[in-house]
Design an enzyme around this catalytic site. Structure first.
Site, PDB file in Angstrom:
ATOM      1  CG  HIS A 224       8.133  -0.623   7.769  1.00  0.00           C
ATOM      2  ND1 HIS A 224       8.662   0.247   6.839  1.00  0.00           N
ATOM      3  CD2 HIS A 224       6.803  -0.323   7.844  1.00  0.00           C
ATOM      4  CE1 HIS A 224       7.710   1.032   6.379  1.00  0.00           C
ATOM      5  NE2 HIS A 224       6.577   0.712   6.961  1.00  0.00           N
ATOM      6  CE  LYS A 226       5.876  -2.274   3.671  1.00  0.00           C
ATOM      7  NZ  LYS A 226       6.463  -1.135   4.396  1.00  0.00           N
ATOM      8  CG  ASP A 231      11.354 -21.639  -7.356  1.00  0.00           C
ATOM      9  OD1 ASP A 231      10.996 -22.192  -6.296  1.00  0.00           O
ATOM     10  OD2 ASP A 231      10.754 -21.783  -8.434  1.00  0.00           O
ATOM     11  CG  HIS A 404       2.812   3.756   1.371  1.00  0.00           C
ATOM     12  ND1 HIS A 404       3.239   2.441   1.305  1.00  0.00           N
ATOM     13  CD2 HIS A 404       2.917   4.112   2.678  1.00  0.00           C
ATOM     14  CE1 HIS A 404       3.568   2.020   2.510  1.00  0.00           C
ATOM     15  NE2 HIS A 404       3.394   3.008   3.359  1.00  0.00           N
ATOM     16  CE  LYS A 406       7.387   3.076   2.322  1.00  0.00           C
ATOM     17  NZ  LYS A 406       6.557   4.030   2.943  1.00  0.00           N
ATOM     18  CG  ASP A 411      23.573  13.692 -10.275  1.00  0.00           C
ATOM     19  OD1 ASP A 411      22.772  14.598  -9.978  1.00  0.00           O
ATOM     20  OD2 ASP A 411      24.764  13.692  -9.919  1.00  0.00           O
TER      21      ASP A 411
END
Length: 486
Positions: A224, A226, A231, A404, A406, A411
């Site tokens: 899952h 991404k 380089d 979508h 997350k 604070d």
């Protein structure tokens, strides 16, 4: 003959109950949360054969013999690499803010390295901006490009990324692409895998799915993450799959997907690189450890750069790390806690921590999409709303598409951004990645994005919520019971 059939019948009955007893004992002997164990036992007792097959396929976390052996074999060399990295003292932060210190201490002790400093960090909040920036970076690549995604779906701007990646490979850049088999099934059915391989790109289908592998490893264990690495200096990660939302799941009835990605320059690319190297070796058996950061060629912005810790989860990585990190962040909150997630099915511990934060005076907000592409998660998540509202948590339902993103902001200083949903699958099962950023400047950027989400959301009214139909309550509780399995 009658005696023979009688014996066969008794043996069948005995074998049937022996199988149920054996699976029951296995569930009880495994160290798992009580709600999860109870849910599995209920399924097995109500639908024995279906339940047993489901448990053997999805009930235990096993990577498969070959991948497990690779994961075990790679750690000695990985440990040596981490030891060498620790000698690069100039990249590690010596101190953190008060709110971030507990989480950074947890990460250092469990993962073996501290957060790295001197990084430049940009928050990208639209798919167009992200894909266009990615194409520019690919066109400038000179040595290597590594990518891992859960979903790669051809179409729209994604095809420009594919073309630029193939052009990079043709001019001699070493390109690797790791894609989840289930999430990227449309990609693997398209002409692109062959086109990319012909251009010189190493394309790997991770965690292949077919009926013959059901009993060899857990089928809902997914890659899952991404991540994009260029380089060994430029890196991307966040919630966005390699999709153009104008063409992705248009028939789902939830609107376009809304994501955020972080683009980074600096030594954090090296720590993301070791995560990618581990994933690549587990899947292919090939070792590709990244070089350590070189201060002579990599500019470090020690005064203005961001301090970032990378948290990786999944088989072979520290157990429960993501879950512990979220709990630590929530308990560290003193003034404000804002969380965004598309799938909200928290553990009991996380739910308790969020409610406790609100009850001790922290301004707690949770932003979730009003509509969801998963019916089961949609109903299960609503089962938690009453307890959250009673504790004083503000729940915002986003109305501008499927949110979508997350993210967690504590604070205004401590930020968590990555691939982790607040559900059991992300917390306990999948290969996930999260950035922990200790910086009030980035916190202000994230707060601005979250404020925009809130402006496009409706605040859930507690009185109206309590007046919802009885059948809604029953459906919510039904799916809530199975929430440990979602």
């Amino acid at each position: 003959m009658t005696t023979f059939y009688t014996v066969i019948s008794w043996l069948s009955v005995f074998g049937y109950w022996l199988l149920i007893a054996g699976v029951t004992l296995r569930i009880l002997m495994k160290r798992r949360a009580v709600p999860s164990a109870m849910a599995w036992l209920l399924i097995i007792y109500i639908l024995p054969l279906v339940g047993i097959i489901a448990y053997l396929s999805f009930g235990e976390l096993h990577l498969g013999k070959r991948r497990a052996e690779r994961a075990k074999a790679m750690w000695p060399s990985t440990a040596r690499w981490l030891s060498e990295l620790k000698e690069c003292q100039h990249i590690f932060a010596n101190s953190n803010s008060e709110v971030a210190s507990p989480l950074f201490q947890l990460c250092e002790r469990r993962q073996g390295i501290n957060g790295v400093k001197g990084n430049q960090l940009q928050l990208l909040t639209t798919t167009d901006d992200t894909l266009k920036a990615l194409v520019r970076d690919i066109e400038l690549a000179r040595h290597n490009i590594e990518m891992v995604f859960y979903i790669w779906q051809p179409g729209g701007l994604v095809d420009q990324v594919a073309e630029s990646l193939m052009a990079a490979a043709r001019r001699g850049v070493h390109c690797r692409l790791l894609l989840d088999s289930a999430g990227s099934k449309q990609f693997f059915r398209s002409p692109y895998p062959a086109m990319m391989r012909n251009a010189g790109i190493e394309v790997v289908e991770a965690l292949k799915v077919n009926v013959f592998r059901m009993f060899l490893r857990r089928m809902d264990l997914r890659q899952h993450r991404k991540i994009v690495l260029i380089d060994n200096y430029v890196a991307y990660t966040g919630s966005m799959n390699m999709v153009d939302p104008r063409f992705f799941k248009q028939d789902a009835g939830v609107g376009q997907w809304i994501d955020m990605m972080a683009r980074m320059e600096g030594p954090v690319a090296t720590t993301l690189g070791i995560v990618y190297a581990c994933d690549w070796e587990i899947e292919t058996g090939k070792r590709i450890l990244p070089p350590p950061p070189d201060a002579n060629i990599m500019p470090f912005e020690e005064e203005t750069g961001h301090t970032i810790q990378v948290i990786a989860s999944g088989p072979g990585f520290p157990e429960e790390m993501i879950h512990q990190a979220l709990l630590t962040a929530v308990y560290a909150a003193r003034e404000q806690l804002i969380m965004t997630t598309p799938y909200f099915v928290p553990s009991d511990d996380l739910l308790h921590a969020i409610c406790t934060a609100a009850q001790r005076g922290v301004d707690v907000s949770i932003i979730v999409p009003r509509e969801n592409d998963s019916m089961m998660v949609r109903w299960a998540s609503r089962a938690f709303f009453t307890e959250l509202l009673n504790a004083g948590v503000k729940i915002y339902q986003f109305e501008g598409g499927l949110l979508h993103s997350k993210s967690v902001l504590v604070d205004g200083q401590l930020s968590l951004v990555g691939t982790v949903n607040l559900d059991m699958r992300s917390l306990w099962l999948n290969f996930e990645i999260t950035l922990v950023i200790d910086d009030d400047g980035f916190g202000a950027d994230l707060a601005q994005v979250q404020d925009d989400y809130i402006a496009r959301s409706a605040l859930l009214d507690g009185e109206l919520w309590n007046k919802r139909p009885l059948w809604h309550r029953v459906t919510e509780r039904l799916f809530y019971f199975f929430s440990p399995l979602l």
